[in-house]
Design an enzyme around this catalytic site. Structure first.
Site, PDB file in Angstrom:
ATOM      1  N   ARG A   1       0.712  -1.321   0.073  1.00 58.58           N
ATOM      2  CA  ARG A   1       0.208   0.081   0.013  1.00 58.58           C
ATOM      3  C   ARG A   1       0.768   1.388   0.135  1.00 58.58           C
ATOM      4  O   ARG A   1       0.308   2.368  -0.472  1.00 58.58           O
ATOM      5  CB  ARG A   1      -1.059   0.155   1.197  1.00 58.58           C
TER       6      ARG A   1
ATOM      7  N   GLY B   1      -0.990 -11.575  -4.961  1.00 56.15           N
ATOM      8  CA  GLY B   1      -2.269 -11.471  -5.079  1.00 56.15           C
ATOM      9  C   GLY B   1      -2.791  -9.760  -4.561  1.00 56.15           C
ATOM     10  O   GLY B   1      -3.764  -9.293  -5.214  1.00 56.15           O
TER      11      GLY B   1
ATOM     12  N   GLN C   1      -8.460  -7.521   0.175  1.00 59.07           N
ATOM     13  CA  GLN C   1      -8.046  -7.251  -1.289  1.00 59.07           C
ATOM     14  C   GLN C   1      -9.156  -6.661  -1.847  1.00 59.07           C
ATOM     15  O   GLN C   1      -9.061  -5.644  -2.632  1.00 59.07           O
ATOM     16  CB  GLN C   1      -7.414  -8.427  -1.880  1.00 59.07           C
TER      17      GLN C   1
ATOM     18  N   ASP D   1      -3.727 -15.871   7.118  1.00 60.84           N
ATOM     19  CA  ASP D   1      -2.365 -16.195   6.709  1.00 60.84           C
ATOM     20  C   ASP D   1      -1.674 -17.069   7.426  1.00 60.84           C
ATOM     21  O   ASP D   1      -0.984 -17.552   7.284  1.00 60.84           O
ATOM     22  CB  ASP D   1      -1.614 -15.009   6.261  1.00 60.84           C
TER      23      ASP D   1
ATOM     24  N   LYS E   1      -5.830 -19.551  -1.758  1.00 64.28           N
ATOM     25  CA  LYS E   1      -4.540 -18.503  -1.485  1.00 64.28           C
ATOM     26  C   LYS E   1      -3.507 -19.052  -2.762  1.00 64.28           C
ATOM     27  O   LYS E   1      -3.834 -19.510  -3.691  1.00 64.28           O
ATOM     28  CB  LYS E   1      -4.045 -18.751  -0.232  1.00 64.28           C
TER      29      LYS E   1
HETATM   30  C1  S3P Z   1      -3.956  -9.130   2.213  1.00 66.72           C
HETATM   31  C2  S3P Z   1      -5.238  -9.458   2.561  1.00 66.72           C
HETATM   32  C3  S3P Z   1      -5.507 -11.092   2.733  1.00 66.72           C
HETATM   33  C4  S3P Z   1      -4.041 -12.007   2.724  1.00 66.72           C
HETATM   34  C5  S3P Z   1      -3.013 -11.356   1.805  1.00 66.72           C
HETATM   35  C6  S3P Z   1      -2.791  -9.852   2.060  1.00 66.72           C
HETATM   36  C7  S3P Z   1      -3.853  -7.542   2.010  1.00 66.72           C
HETATM   37  O1  S3P Z   1      -6.158 -11.443   1.424  1.00 66.72           O
HETATM   38  O2  S3P Z   1      -4.357 -13.175   2.925  1.00 66.72           O
HETATM   39  O3  S3P Z   1      -2.099 -12.128   2.309  1.00 66.72           O
HETATM   40  O4  S3P Z   1      -2.732  -7.249   2.044  1.00 66.72           O
HETATM   41  O5  S3P Z   1      -4.949  -7.033   1.909  1.00 66.72           O
HETATM   42  P1  S3P Z   1      -7.761 -11.772   1.226  1.00 66.72           P
HETATM   43  O6  S3P Z   1      -8.083 -10.105   0.871  1.00 66.72           O
HETATM   44  O7  S3P Z   1      -7.915 -12.430  -0.272  1.00 66.72           O
HETATM   45  O8  S3P Z   1      -8.332 -12.392   2.110  1.00 66.72           O
END
Ligand code: S3P
Length: 434
Positions: free
Chosen positions: A29, A94, A167, A313, A340
């Site tokens: 971010r 991701g 996310q 996580d 994941k």
């Molecule tokens: C994250 C959100 C999570 C987490 C990932 C980091 C983030 O994923 O598992 O490691 O930084 O917004 P999800 O939004 O898919 O739950």
């Protein structure tokens, strides 16, 4: 040749103090939001890891100048983006692809977002659906990366998120910065709130009403000056090692204690862990502190509901704790683990079974009866950082040596993992495959 396996030799207890690399979520971010700000953002404690470096390279490909003061310190010259000359490559990240997708939908030029084969398998419909509702022109290949985005006029929406995902929440809120009117996102559970905290610190009109976050764009993003705290999701590996390996007493310092991230501490405490948390201050608008653990006889625990997203996580490493705990551990409501970097329920169950563990998979979690006896073996990290690190901690409590193949991926979130563990006295050696 890059290091590609961990040799794990069980031995003495873990002792001493250590810190862990900067928080992955906050690092992604910081560089993306700093790139959009009007002015110069300073980032100290930057996580120089595979996932976050992919986000950094992406903002550079959008014409943003980033000065690298040192490995962990960046100066981001924020401003307007220019059209990239090639697809942005988010590699395995991701968070990187989903957050930048929200931003790219608001740009006056087209873009393509792509990544590794692993990233191409991850579901993107969860962001495509709400972004379409906002008027975005974004499409995937069978709702997966590569994502093709074309300029479109966005408008605010009220979105009720079906999954508790930071996310997805972030992608919608970031698109909301470029939309006409306010955007409201209602989350089913308390997903990590780094986006809200950071945008608020940048002067964005964003506030929460219960589980709903409302953002009203005002066109101005002030630059940031922040020190990224240590990642509790990385700290979880030495912490669980300290709990399960006899004669251990370790303290991890400078760890982010944001309450939307501390579910693992709650879970381990309920398992009877000797764990002490001391808040020492604030970094980047987030509470930070020390966590001390001493070897403990753990007991089984039931985990479900809201706490799941607060430790999403940490389930691979929680499995290791559960194997050593007395009694039954039951995890429910954690079906997100199946989408994941890998299907973390299936992969952990399969790899731990090579060490002799018995784990019952359920559609949304798992059941483990402990304590179980583990025996060293060769296991595979499946190009999933949290799998590779969890398996090496399991190796510390197995009889005999364990080899974790495909372990280079640990560097996606925790560069120097083996060295940090070695500094605490655990024999985890990173080796090259010739
Ligand atoms: C994250 C959100 C999570 C987490 C990932 C980091 C983030 O994923 O598992 O490691 O930084 O917004 P999800 O939004 O898919 O739950």
């Amino acid at each position: 040749m890059a290091s590609d396996l961990f040799r794990v030799i069980p031995g003495r207890g873990l002792q001493g103090r250590a810190t862990v690399p900067g928080d992955k979520s906050i690092s992604h971010r910081a560089v993306m939001f700093g790139a959009m700000a009007n002015g110069v953002t300073q980032v100290r404690g930057w996580l120089a890891a595979g996932d976050t470096e992919a986000s950094l390279a992406s903002v550079q490909a959008l014409g943003i100048q980033v000065e690298r003061i040192s490995q962990h310190e960046l100066i981001v010259h924020g401003g307007a983006f220019t059209a990239p000359s090639a697809p942005l490559n988010l590699v395995n990240a991701g968070t990187g692809i989903r957050l930048i997708a929200g931003i790219m939908c608001g740009q006056p030029f087209p873009s393509v977002l792509d990544g590794s084969e692993q990233l191409r398998r991850r579901p993107m419909k969860r962001i495509i659906t709400p972004l379409h509702m906002m008027g975005a022109d974004i499409n995937g290949v069978n709702d997966r990366a590569p994502l093709t985005i074309k300029p479109a006029q966005l408008h605010g929406i009220k979105y009720d998120m079906p999954v508790a995902s930071a996310q997805v929440k972030s992608a919608v809120l970031l698109a909301g910065l470029f939309a006409k009117g306010a955007t409201a996102v209602t989350q089913p559970g308390p997903a990590r709130d780094h986006t809200e905290r950071m945008l608020s610190a940048m002067g964005v009109d964003i506030h929460s009403e219960g589980n709903t976050i409302v953002l009203t764009p005002n066109g101005d993003l002030k630059p940031l000056n922040l020190t990224v705290p240590g990642d509790i999701s990385s700290a979880a590996f030495p912490l669980v090692a300290g709990l399960v390996v006899s004669d251990s007493d370790i303290t991890l310092t400078g760890i982010n204690l944001n309450p939307t991230r501390t579910g693992i501490i709650d879970a381990l405490t309920r398992m009877g862990a000797d764990i002490t948390v001391t808040e020492t201050g604030l970094e980047a608008g987030e509470p930070v502190g020390e966590i001390r653990v001493r070897h403990s006889q753990l007991k089984g625990v039931e985990i479900g509901g809201d706490v799941v997203v607060e430790m999403i996580d940490e389930f691979p490493i929680l499995m290791v704790a559960a194997l050593l705990a007395e009694g039954r551990t039951v995890v429910r409501d954690a079906q997100e683990l199946r989408v994941k970097e890998t299907d973390r329920i299936a992969v952990m169950a399969a790899e731990l079974s090579k060490l002799g563990a018995q784990i019952t998979e359920t559609p949304d979690g798992f059941i483990i009866d402990g304590p179980q006896v583990l025996t060293g073996a060769t296991v595979d990290g499946h190009d999933d950082h949290r799998i590779a690190m969890s398996l090496s901690v399991a190796g510390l409590v197995a009889a005999g040596e364990t080899t974790v193949l495909d372990a280079r991926c640990a560097g996606d979130s925790f560069p120097g993992f083996a060295a940090t563990m070695a500094g605490l006295g655990a024999e985890i050696v990173q080796q090259d495959i010739p």
